[in-house]
Scaffold this motif. Structure first.
Motif, PDB file in Angstrom:
ATOM      1  N   ALA A   1      31.082  65.309   7.114  1.00 40.29           N
ATOM      2  CA  ALA A   1      30.329  64.528   6.073  1.00 40.29           C
ATOM      3  C   ALA A   1      30.642  65.150   4.750  1.00 40.29           C
ATOM      4  O   ALA A   1      31.271  66.335   4.896  1.00 40.29           O
ATOM      5  CB  ALA A   1      29.025  64.717   6.395  1.00 40.29           C
TER       6      ALA A   1
ATOM      7  N   GLU B   1      24.429  61.900   1.769  1.00 42.28           N
ATOM      8  CA  GLU B   1      25.296  62.500   2.610  1.00 42.28           C
ATOM      9  C   GLU B   1      26.130  61.205   3.396  1.00 42.28           C
ATOM     10  O   GLU B   1      25.655  60.337   3.765  1.00 42.28           O
ATOM     11  CB  GLU B   1      24.516  62.956   4.103  1.00 42.28           C
ATOM     12  CG  GLU B   1      25.524  63.403   5.306  1.00 42.28           C
ATOM     13  CD  GLU B   1      24.658  64.329   6.574  1.00 42.28           C
ATOM     14  OE1 GLU B   1      25.266  64.085   7.391  1.00 42.28           O
ATOM     15  OE2 GLU B   1      23.553  64.612   5.861  1.00 42.28           O
TER      16      GLU B   1
ATOM     17  N   ARG C   1      21.662  59.050   4.170  1.00 43.64           N
ATOM     18  CA  ARG C   1      22.821  59.070   4.859  1.00 43.64           C
ATOM     19  C   ARG C   1      23.768  57.589   4.588  1.00 43.64           C
ATOM     20  O   ARG C   1      23.121  56.659   5.069  1.00 43.64           O
ATOM     21  CB  ARG C   1      22.473  59.551   6.196  1.00 43.64           C
ATOM     22  CG  ARG C   1      23.927  59.294   7.122  1.00 43.64           C
ATOM     23  CD  ARG C   1      23.827  59.663   8.590  1.00 43.64           C
ATOM     24  NE  ARG C   1      23.742  61.225   8.853  1.00 43.64           N
ATOM     25  CZ  ARG C   1      23.614  61.647  10.003  1.00 43.64           C
ATOM     26  NH1 ARG C   1      23.219  60.962  10.995  1.00 43.64           N
ATOM     27  NH2 ARG C   1      23.622  62.940  10.047  1.00 43.64           N
TER      28      ARG C   1
ATOM     29  N   SER D   1      29.001  59.870   5.972  1.00 44.23           N
ATOM     30  CA  SER D   1      29.473  60.264   7.120  1.00 44.23           C
ATOM     31  C   SER D   1      29.912  58.769   7.839  1.00 44.23           C
ATOM     32  O   SER D   1      29.535  57.855   7.197  1.00 44.23           O
ATOM     33  CB  SER D   1      28.458  61.168   8.058  1.00 44.23           C
ATOM     34  OG  SER D   1      27.323  60.115   8.089  1.00 44.23           O
ATOM     35  N   SER D   2      30.485  58.859   8.935  1.00 44.39           N
ATOM     36  CA  SER D   2      31.017  57.756   9.422  1.00 44.39           C
ATOM     37  C   SER D   2      29.991  57.127  10.381  1.00 44.39           C
ATOM     38  O   SER D   2      29.833  57.812  11.443  1.00 44.39           O
ATOM     39  CB  SER D   2      32.258  57.981  10.211  1.00 44.39           C
ATOM     40  OG  SER D   2      32.806  56.810  11.191  1.00 44.39           O
TER      41      SER D   2
ATOM     42  N   ALA E   1      35.869  63.567   6.299  1.00 45.62           N
ATOM     43  CA  ALA E   1      34.799  62.257   6.737  1.00 45.62           C
ATOM     44  C   ALA E   1      35.118  61.184   5.586  1.00 45.62           C
ATOM     45  O   ALA E   1      34.441  60.276   5.660  1.00 45.62           O
ATOM     46  CB  ALA E   1      33.629  63.080   6.572  1.00 45.62           C
TER      47      ALA E   1
END
Length: 200
Positions: free
Chosen positions: A61, A6, A135, A8-9, A107
């Motif tokens: 994401a 995953e 992640r 994401s920021s 994302a």
């Protein structure tokens, strides 16, 4: 089965936490100075700000798995099964090409020129692939590399053999889902904040 990744920021998560802390401090301050009634009036506005930042920066994401690619944008998610995947490009952000058109990933923004130069100057030339679900922070280039790597691995292992026939026969297509609860919560909070401001 390979791990689910995953992207994401981290910045988005930090920004959301910071916004939540600032909103909480502001509400406590209002409560101390003006009482509980004003806290209740300030709640919708604080809620709009925090929820809006969460929607825009924390929630988005791109999830890469053996089943396909999930693009979770602020208001809608799209799952792209591998038989519907047709490639990708990196423009201002990551763009997936599918059997039903292009899909931009909120994302996964393109890295800046400075970041790209720093990456070229480093020792790490390859894509690091975790051995378990993870992640990860990522730019469009990082996510594109992970998607390309997963697609190649599945193709080389023979899992995508006959994917086009399976897609046609089974009616496989990208699955889109609106984030109904999130949209409803935003609308309710905006309406409540507007009502409070109108009576100020």
């Amino acid at each position: 089965m390979r791990p689910t990744l995953e992207f994401s920021s981290r910045y988005g998560r930090a920004l959301t936490v910071a916004a939540g802390v600032v909103a909480l401090v502001a509400l406590v301050s209002v409560g101390v100075q003006d009482g509980l009634g004003e806290v209740v009036r300030a709640l919708p506005l604080a809620g709009v700000v925090v929820l809006g930042i969460w929607v825009l920066f924390w929630r988005p994401a791109v999830v890469v798995s053996d089943g396909g690619v999930l693009v979770r944008n602020p208001l809608r998610s799209t799952h792209v099964p591998w038989p519907t995947y047709r490639g990708l490009t990196v423009q201002w952000s990551l763009v997936l090409h599918t059997t039903e058109g292009d899909l931009t990933a909120w994302a996964a923004p393109r890295s800046s020129g400075t970041a790209a130069r720093m990456r070229r100057g480093g020792d790490d030339d390859g894509v690091v692939t975790p051995t378990k679900d993870a992640r990860l922070p990522g730019t469009a280039e990082d996510v594109a590399a992970a998607i390309g790597d997963r697609h190649r691995a599945l193709s080389d292992a023979g899992f995508l053999r006959g994917a086009e026939q399976a897609r046609t026969a089974g009616g496989i297509r990208p699955e889109r889902h609106w984030h109904v609860a999130t949209i409803a919560a935003l609308l309710v909070l905006v309406a409540a904040a507007a009502a409070v401001l109108a009576t100020a």
